[in-house]
Design a protein around this motif. Structure first.
Motif, short mmCIF file in Angstrom:
data_model
loop_
_atom_site.label_atom_id
_atom_site.label_comp_id
_atom_site.label_asym_id
_atom_site.label_seq_id
_atom_site.Cartn_x
_atom_site.Cartn_y
_atom_site.Cartn_z
N GLY A 82 -9.47 21.38 -5.75
CA GLY A 82 -10.41 20.25 -5.67
C GLY A 82 -11.81 20.55 -6.18
N ILE A 83 -12.01 21.72 -6.81
CA ILE A 83 -13.34 22.08 -7.27
C ILE A 83 -13.35 22.22 -8.79
CG2 ILE A 83 -15.14 23.88 -7.19
CD1 ILE A 83 -14.40 24.26 -4.24
N ASP A 84 -14.38 21.68 -9.43
CA ASP A 84 -14.50 21.76 -10.88
C ASP A 84 -15.87 22.24 -11.29
OD1 ASP A 84 -12.10 20.96 -12.32
OD2 ASP A 84 -12.21 19.19 -11.03
N ALA A 85 -15.98 22.67 -12.54
CA ALA A 85 -17.26 23.18 -13.00
C ALA A 85 -17.40 23.03 -14.50
CB ALA A 85 -17.41 24.65 -12.63
N LEU A 86 -18.65 23.03 -14.95
CA LEU A 86 -18.91 23.13 -16.39
C LEU A 86 -19.97 24.20 -16.58
CD1 LEU A 86 -21.83 21.69 -17.32
CD2 LEU A 86 -20.56 19.67 -16.63
N ALA A 87 -19.95 24.83 -17.75
CA ALA A 87 -20.92 25.87 -18.06
C ALA A 87 -21.49 25.61 -19.44
CB ALA A 87 -20.23 27.24 -18.02
N ILE A 88 -22.82 25.73 -19.55
CA ILE A 88 -23.49 25.45 -20.83
C ILE A 88 -24.05 26.76 -21.39
CG2 ILE A 88 -25.25 24.06 -21.99
CD1 ILE A 88 -25.23 22.23 -19.50
N THR A 89 -23.59 27.12 -22.58
CA THR A 89 -24.02 28.38 -23.20
C THR A 89 -25.32 28.16 -23.98
OG1 THR A 89 -22.61 27.86 -25.08
CG2 THR A 89 -21.69 29.31 -23.40
N PHE A 90 -25.94 29.29 -24.41
CA PHE A 90 -27.21 29.21 -25.14
C PHE A 90 -27.08 28.43 -26.46
CE2 PHE A 90 -28.38 32.91 -22.49
CZ PHE A 90 -29.54 32.38 -21.98
N LYS B 100 -25.62 25.75 -26.81
CA LYS B 100 -25.44 24.34 -26.44
C LYS B 100 -23.99 23.87 -26.51
CE LYS B 100 -30.17 22.93 -27.06
NZ LYS B 100 -31.14 21.99 -27.56
N LYS B 101 -23.09 24.76 -26.13
CA LYS B 101 -21.69 24.37 -26.02
C LYS B 101 -21.37 24.20 -24.54
CE LYS B 101 -19.73 26.17 -30.25
NZ LYS B 101 -20.36 27.25 -30.98
N LYS C 108 -26.27 14.33 -28.09
CA LYS C 108 -25.46 14.79 -29.24
C LYS C 108 -25.69 16.25 -29.59
CE LYS C 108 -25.13 10.24 -31.40
NZ LYS C 108 -26.23 9.53 -30.70
N GLU C 109 -26.80 16.82 -29.11
CA GLU C 109 -27.05 18.24 -29.40
C GLU C 109 -26.06 19.15 -28.69
OE1 GLU C 109 -30.92 19.93 -29.02
OE2 GLU C 109 -31.87 18.07 -29.67
N TYR C 110 -25.45 18.63 -27.64
CA TYR C 110 -24.51 19.45 -26.87
C TYR C 110 -23.08 19.14 -27.26
CZ TYR C 110 -28.43 20.99 -24.10
OH TYR C 110 -29.61 21.56 -23.72
N GLU C 111 -22.31 20.22 -27.41
CA GLU C 111 -20.97 20.06 -27.96
C GLU C 111 -19.93 20.42 -26.90
OE1 GLU C 111 -18.42 22.27 -31.39
OE2 GLU C 111 -20.60 22.33 -31.57
N LEU C 112 -19.12 19.43 -26.54
CA LEU C 112 -18.09 19.64 -25.52
C LEU C 112 -16.92 20.41 -26.12
CD1 LEU C 112 -17.21 18.96 -22.62
CD2 LEU C 112 -16.23 16.84 -23.50
N GLN C 113 -16.56 21.52 -25.49
CA GLN C 113 -15.45 22.34 -26.00
C GLN C 113 -14.12 21.83 -25.45
OE1 GLN C 113 -16.24 24.93 -28.32
NE2 GLN C 113 -18.01 23.61 -28.14
N PRO C 114 -13.08 21.82 -26.28
CA PRO C 114 -11.79 21.28 -25.83
C PRO C 114 -11.15 22.14 -24.72
CG PRO C 114 -11.57 22.26 -28.02
CD PRO C 114 -13.03 22.30 -27.68
#
Lengths: 352, 128
Positions: A319-327, A329-330, A346-352
């Motif tokens: 039940g726990i989720d997370a996202l991480a943003i690298t330098f 901007k991914k 738009k500067e940030y790119e979501l990785q598949p």
């Protein structure tokens, strides 16, 4: 006769006007009440939907936050935490149930993260003084000297006596990475007890969403732009009916090395294995969890562990989720967040 | 129909028209955003943001000589200058949308953009 016609025309006109203006009136029902205060070293906002008892409910919630602050703050002289720290290596200290519960939870996270999350980091925090009036970059020798005291396994809990003991003199704990989450959960508990269904709590970025919006839609929670400094500005949106969203990052509190003119950023989240600010390639992390205490502790943990190890840990937790943003901007997400994150910058790119 | 009737009908029509115009005006006003400044949780300043407005600049007095200078234009809101130790609020840069805020922790000053009541903000809150 003519007079009646005139009167009738007037009455119709007034009636029409009345109908037209009716459209402007707001519908009755629970009203929105808000409270913004400074507590727990941060900006706290509570928004609830309630009847006329709304302000009283908010006051109750604020009182609870202050109570938690007085027990868990490392800067308040007679708090549980200060007493634990000043008795390090001397004797166990009896604490309030809530302080005990938070420390216990913190040790659980230390265990599952192999010490990446460690409340005994306090001697290092104090040495750097990032949030103090006089922050500085310590020498390697100073860091090694303090790092000896950092080990969560030297915190001894006595469940029956509700005591906490730090084995080594010189040790210290800091609940800054978990207490806000606990306070947010406590506010949510109080609101529920008082019959509040829809609410939004923000404890310095620790958000707790309750019951969706009054119109049945989920709450839309923004993910902080890691380079917006003190501004609350978002780069993505997560929709939540019930649950907590918490971010951690190098942007919250930091100093820039102007002495050696390196321009290097030293932030406030320390890696217990090095004694330096965590350097796992991340600018920020955001964790979504049913409870804020978990989201709070894990956002720091994932930040220290980095994309791979951090998200791997989160994927194992139910039940726990997370996202991480690298330098660069991914944005990387845990499995459960795939297809749910709405990226708005738009500067940030979501990785598949 | 006599002239008197016509007058009454015209009057009635005018009344409805004025009412509708008033409503329209209120509606557009409700759709506009506002800037709200709070000092230690209490609102100390607010102003509406609308197209064609003249830029506004004002100084928030946070007591004991502490201050923040806020600049408001139709496009953006920012803290232009402050004498706080960390300068985080100044480095924050501008905010533009309802639901966003700039916080100066040392001065306990908050500058936020609130939505007009006909408008839905992009986000309800931000996990920062």
């Amino acid at each position: 006769m003519k007079r009646y016609q005139r009167i009738r025309a007037l009455i119709i006109a007034i009636f029409l006007l009345g109908v037209a203006l009716q459209g402007c009136a707001r519908t009755a029902g629970p009203q929105e009440y808000r409270k913004d205060i400074f507590a727990l070293n941060t900006w706290v906002n509570i928004r609830i939907y309630a009847g006329k008892e709304g302000p009283d409910i908010l006051d109750k919630a604020i009182k609870r936050i202050e109570e938690i602050e007085n027990r868990m703050s490392v800067t308040i002289q007679d708090s549980d935490v200060s007493r634990i720290n000043s008795n390090a290596g001397k004797q166990p200290v009896k604490v309030h149930d809530d302080t005990f519960e938070v420390i216990k939870k913190a040790l659980e996270y230390a265990e599952i993260s192999n010490g990446a999350f460690d409340i005994t980091i306090y001697p290092i925090v104090k040495l750097w003084g990032i949030t103090s009036e006089h922050p500085r970059v310590p020498t390697e020798a100073e860091i090694q000297d303090k790092l000896r005291f950092v080990d969560y396994r030297n915190v001894v809990l006595n469940e029956a006596e509700k005591t906490v003991y730090l084995k080594e003199p010189g040790m210290g704990i800091d609940l800054g990475a978990i207490a806000k989450g606990y306070a947010a959960d406590e506010v949510a508990r109080i609101l529920k007890e008082e019959g509040v269904v829809h609410a939004l709590i923000n404890m310095g970025g620790n958000v707790v969403a309750m019951g969706g919006k009054p119109n049945g839609q989920p709450w839309r929670i923004g993910v902080q732009d890691p380079r917006a400094e003190g501004a609350r500005r978002h780069i993505a949106i997560i929709e939540v009916m019930d649950g907590s969203v918490v971010s951690s990052g190098d942007y919250e509190r930091y100093i820039v090395d102007i002495y050696k003119k390196t321009g290097k950023r030293y932030h406030h989240i320390f890696d217990p294995s090095t004694g330096y600010p965590a350097n796992s390639g991340l600018m920020a992390t955001t964790v979504v969890a049913p409870n804020s205490i978990d989201a709070d502790a894990l956002s720091t943990t994932v930040f220290i562990m980095g994309v791979e190890r951090g998200l791997e840990l989160v994927d194992k937790l139910e039940g726990i989720d997370a996202l991480a943003i690298t330098f660069d901007k991914k944005i990387y997400t845990s499995k459960g967040l795939k297809g749910k994150l709405i990226v708005t910058d738009k500067e940030y790119e979501l990785q598949p | 129909m006599k002239i008197g009737d016509l007058v009454v009908y015209l009057f009635a029509a005018a009344l409805v028209a004025v009412g509708l115009m008033g409503m329209y005006a209120m509606g557009t006003q409700g759709g506009d955003k506002s800037v709200v400044v709070e000092l230690d949780g209490k609102e100390v300043y607010s102003c509406r943001i609308y197209k064609g407005m003249a830029p506004v600049e004002f100084r928030v007095d946070a007591g004991n000589g502490k201050y923040n200078v806020v600049s408001v234009t139709y496009e953006e809101v920012k803290i232009k200058e402050a004498n706080c130790p960390d300068q985080v609020c100044v480095k924050s840069g501008p905010i533009r949308h309802a639901g966003q805020a700039i916080v100066c922790l040392p001065h306990r000053v908050v500058v936020k953009i609130t939505a007009g009541h006909e408008e839905t903000p992009d986000v309800d809150d931000i996990a920062s």
